[in-house]
Design a protein around this motif. Structure first.
Motif, mmCIF file in Angstrom:
data_model
loop_
_atom_site.group_PDB
_atom_site.id
_atom_site.type_symbol
_atom_site.label_atom_id
_atom_site.label_comp_id
_atom_site.label_asym_id
_atom_site.label_seq_id
_atom_site.Cartn_x
_atom_site.Cartn_y
_atom_site.Cartn_z
ATOM 1 N N TRP A 166 -9.920 -28.949 -9.601
ATOM 2 C CA TRP A 166 -8.543 -28.510 -9.403
ATOM 3 C C TRP A 166 -8.457 -27.457 -8.299
ATOM 4 C CZ3 TRP A 166 -3.852 -29.640 -9.311
ATOM 5 C CH2 TRP A 166 -2.854 -28.654 -9.224
ATOM 6 N N TRP A 167 -9.454 -26.572 -8.218
ATOM 7 C CA TRP A 167 -9.520 -25.584 -7.133
ATOM 8 C C TRP A 167 -9.536 -26.285 -5.773
ATOM 9 C CZ3 TRP A 167 -14.366 -24.296 -4.399
ATOM 10 C CH2 TRP A 167 -14.258 -23.187 -3.566
ATOM 11 N N MET A 168 -10.248 -27.393 -5.712
ATOM 12 C CA MET A 168 -10.304 -28.182 -4.487
ATOM 13 C C MET A 168 -8.941 -28.800 -4.177
ATOM 14 S SD MET A 168 -12.534 -31.640 -3.786
ATOM 15 C CE MET A 168 -11.547 -32.518 -5.021
ATOM 16 N N VAL A 169 -8.327 -29.450 -5.157
ATOM 17 C CA VAL A 169 -7.035 -30.097 -4.942
ATOM 18 C C VAL A 169 -5.976 -29.073 -4.544
ATOM 19 C CG1 VAL A 169 -5.150 -31.309 -6.118
ATOM 20 C CG2 VAL A 169 -7.515 -32.048 -6.455
ATOM 21 N N HIS A 170 -6.021 -27.915 -5.159
ATOM 22 C CA HIS A 170 -4.999 -26.894 -4.911
ATOM 23 C C HIS A 170 -4.988 -26.451 -3.452
ATOM 24 C CE1 HIS A 170 -2.961 -22.916 -5.292
ATOM 25 N NE2 HIS A 170 -2.253 -23.590 -6.189
ATOM 26 N N SER A 171 -6.144 -26.571 -2.772
ATOM 27 C CA SER A 171 -6.212 -26.140 -1.373
ATOM 28 C C SER A 171 -5.389 -27.028 -0.454
ATOM 29 C CB SER A 171 -7.669 -26.132 -0.893
ATOM 30 O OG SER A 171 -8.201 -27.456 -0.854
ATOM 31 N N GLY A 172 -4.998 -28.205 -0.924
ATOM 32 C CA GLY A 172 -4.222 -29.116 -0.083
ATOM 33 C C GLY A 172 -2.762 -29.225 -0.463
ATOM 34 N N LEU A 173 -2.282 -28.308 -1.306
ATOM 35 C CA LEU A 173 -0.903 -28.422 -1.800
ATOM 36 C C LEU A 173 0.076 -27.491 -1.111
ATOM 37 C CD1 LEU A 173 -1.575 -28.731 -5.647
ATOM 38 C CD2 LEU A 173 -1.265 -30.560 -3.962
ATOM 39 N N SER A 174 -0.388 -26.673 -0.179
ATOM 40 C CA SER A 174 0.512 -25.715 0.469
ATOM 41 C C SER A 174 0.133 -25.557 1.934
ATOM 42 C CB SER A 174 0.461 -24.360 -0.254
ATOM 43 O OG SER A 174 -0.862 -23.834 -0.233
ATOM 44 N N GLY A 175 0.916 -24.773 2.645
ATOM 45 C CA GLY A 175 0.643 -24.550 4.061
ATOM 46 C C GLY A 175 0.981 -25.783 4.882
ATOM 47 N N ASN A 176 0.161 -26.036 5.909
ATOM 48 C CA ASN A 176 0.379 -27.198 6.771
ATOM 49 C C ASN A 176 -0.828 -28.126 6.774
ATOM 50 O OD1 ASN A 176 3.007 -26.475 7.766
ATOM 51 N ND2 ASN A 176 2.029 -24.885 9.014
ATOM 52 N N VAL A 177 -1.552 -28.172 5.677
ATOM 53 C CA VAL A 177 -2.741 -29.012 5.587
ATOM 54 C C VAL A 177 -2.377 -30.336 4.931
ATOM 55 C CG1 VAL A 177 -4.338 -27.072 5.507
ATOM 56 C CG2 VAL A 177 -3.384 -27.960 3.379
ATOM 57 N N VAL A 178 -3.102 -31.371 5.309
ATOM 58 C CA VAL A 178 -2.814 -32.701 4.754
ATOM 59 C C VAL A 178 -3.994 -33.224 3.944
ATOM 60 C CG1 VAL A 178 -1.201 -33.282 6.582
ATOM 61 C CG2 VAL A 178 -3.624 -33.827 6.870
ATOM 62 N N ARG A 179 -5.004 -32.385 3.751
ATOM 63 C CA ARG A 179 -6.169 -32.771 2.948
ATOM 64 C C ARG A 179 -6.759 -31.522 2.313
ATOM 65 N NH1 ARG A 179 -7.938 -33.405 8.383
ATOM 66 N NH2 ARG A 179 -7.505 -35.635 8.255
ATOM 67 N N VAL A 180 -7.674 -31.722 1.377
ATOM 68 C CA VAL A 180 -8.297 -30.583 0.710
ATOM 69 C C VAL A 180 -9.248 -29.887 1.666
ATOM 70 C CG1 VAL A 180 -8.113 -31.696 -1.537
ATOM 71 C CG2 VAL A 180 -10.224 -31.940 -0.213
ATOM 72 N N ALA A 181 -9.565 -28.618 1.382
ATOM 73 C CA ALA A 181 -10.504 -27.864 2.207
ATOM 74 C C ALA A 181 -11.886 -28.502 2.122
ATOM 75 C CB ALA A 181 -10.557 -26.412 1.748
ATOM 76 N N SER A 182 -12.513 -28.714 3.279
ATOM 77 C CA SER A 182 -13.795 -29.424 3.301
ATOM 78 C C SER A 182 -14.884 -28.671 2.557
ATOM 79 C CB SER A 182 -14.219 -29.684 4.742
ATOM 80 O OG SER A 182 -14.382 -28.467 5.451
ATOM 81 N N TYR A 183 -14.883 -27.334 2.635
ATOM 82 C CA TYR A 183 -15.936 -26.579 1.943
ATOM 83 C C TYR A 183 -15.758 -26.657 0.430
ATOM 84 C CZ TYR A 183 -12.605 -22.720 1.255
ATOM 85 O OH TYR A 183 -11.529 -21.963 0.877
ATOM 86 N N ARG A 184 -14.508 -26.756 -0.020
ATOM 87 C CA ARG A 184 -14.291 -26.920 -1.465
ATOM 88 C C ARG A 184 -14.722 -28.320 -1.909
ATOM 89 N NH1 ARG A 184 -8.756 -23.671 -3.229
ATOM 90 N NH2 ARG A 184 -9.019 -21.898 -1.822
ATOM 91 N N LEU A 185 -14.496 -29.304 -1.049
ATOM 92 C CA LEU A 185 -14.983 -30.653 -1.339
ATOM 93 C C LEU A 185 -16.504 -30.653 -1.441
ATOM 94 C CD1 LEU A 185 -14.508 -33.745 -1.600
ATOM 95 C CD2 LEU A 185 -14.611 -33.855 0.909
#
Length: 381
Positions: A166-185
């Protein structure tokens, strides 16, 4: 004391010596090792399937389709049109929809939703099977001495994996990103492989009795074991680098091989404006590092394999032979992925190949630590 005739028959009343007790792990109820091993094998298969399904979810861009974390109630998918529309409305609020999928309709949303829902459902199934098995073995006192913390650790790591997901998914739910953060992945995938490796090691250890393992350890090959441990760690690093590549779709850029865009070292390998973020966000640098570590891993694996050929144990030599074949297949899959811009079937085969190779390295390492006994009659199992 009365004398006994030399030829007196020995009767059932003659005292017998007490048979020696087995090792601690063998002191549990009969069948505990086999039952626990079967349970762990089921978990291993499910975790391997989780890794493959997670890769498919990432490659299809489906990981952000479910925007909430509901560990219990989220197990049920939308049941009617209104529920589906409500889920779609939530997805329309995140950057991925606004920037990348503004033309997506409800039918398209359902397609990506089912990938992510299936991935999460399989995660819940893994947790349920672990908890059910662990509690049954614990309640019936069938867990061998010293093994309760090891089996409990699997559940703790599994729970942490859900939170990290969920920490990984949450990184892609705001801002101007269209995918999850690669380091969290990378963290999410790395923990999945750590869990998989731990299960594999426990399964291998349960395949023989504690007494057999103690005898085998005395014949272990310390140097080969140490070298294989280093190989295992390098393979784990390469898996993390693969996650970074997947996280920014770097595998679909620079599709030439052995060069990258016609260059041995791509000109875009360093972007001064990114600074240290080049190591996570620059496709040229991320893919270049992944390639270089692949070459290093291959060379090191060949060195370890050549050392293993001097092992006096046939099963150990065989384990390293299978490992090196798996490595060759994985290298070939990696090259094909690069040259074909990582289509879904090839990318999934490459990820499953990583699971197989990592497991086979662990198996070879276990054989180096606990070699099977050999005699003139063959291998003693």
């Amino acid at each position: 004391m009365a004398r006994r005739p030399v030829f007196q028959e020995v009767t059932e009343t003659t005292p017998r010596s007490t048979p020696p007790a087995g090792g601690m792990i063998d002191a549990g109820p009969r069948g505990a090792r086999g039952a626990i091993r079967a349970w762990l094998i089921v978990l291993f298969i499910l975790v391997a399937a989780m890794i493959a399904l997670g890769g498919a979810t990432r490659l299809t861009g489906s990981g952000l389709s479910i925007t909430e974390w509901k560990p219990v109630t989220g197990a049920l998918p939308p049941m009617d049109q209104a529920a589906w529309q409500a889920e779609f409305d939530k997805y329309q609020q995140i950057p991925q929809f606004r920037i990348e999928n503004p033309d997506m309709d409800l039918a398209g949303f359902k397609h990506i939703y089912w990938w992510e829902w299936s991935h999460r459902l399989l995660g819940r199934l893994v947790g349920l099977i672990w908890a059910t098995g662990f509690l049954i073995f614990l309640a019936t006192q069938r867990i061998p001495a010293g093994w309760t913390p090891r089996l409990l650790l699997l559940g703790v790591l599994g729970g942490a994996q859900g939170a990290i997901g969920w920490w990984m998914v949450h990184s892609g739910l705001s801002g101007n990103v269209v995918r999850v953060a690669s380091y969290r992945l990378a963290v999410h995938l790395g923990l999945a492989f750590a869990i998989l490796g731990l299960i594999a090691w426990l399964v291998l250890s349960l395949s023989r009795s504690e007494a057999a393992l103690l005898r085998a350890r005395r014949a272990g090959e310390a140097k080969l074991f140490s070298m294989t441990t280093g190989l295992m760690h390098l393979a784990f690093v390469q898996i993390l680098l693969g996650a970074l590549v997947a996280g920014i779709d770097a595998g679909r850029m620079y599709t030439g091989w052995p060069t990258m865009g016609g260059e041995w070292i791509p000109a875009e390998i360093w972007n001064p404006t990114l600074g240290w973020r080049n190591f996570f966000e620059n496709p040229a640098l991320v893919q270049f590092i992944h390639r270089m570590v692949a070459y290093l891993l291959t060379v090191f694996a060949v060195v370890v394999f050549l050392r293993a050929r001097r092992s006096p144990h046939p099963t150990t030599r065989g384990a390293y032979g299978v490992m090196i074949v798996a490595l060759a297949v994985q290298v070939l899959l990696g090259i094909m992925n690069v040259m074909h811009a990582s289509p879904l079937p090839l990318a999934l085969a490459h990820q499953i190949g990583a699971v197989a190779l990592f497991t086979l390295i662990l198996r070879a390492r276990h054989h180096a630590r606990y070699p099977y006994e050999t005699s003139v009659r063959g291998t003693v199992r």
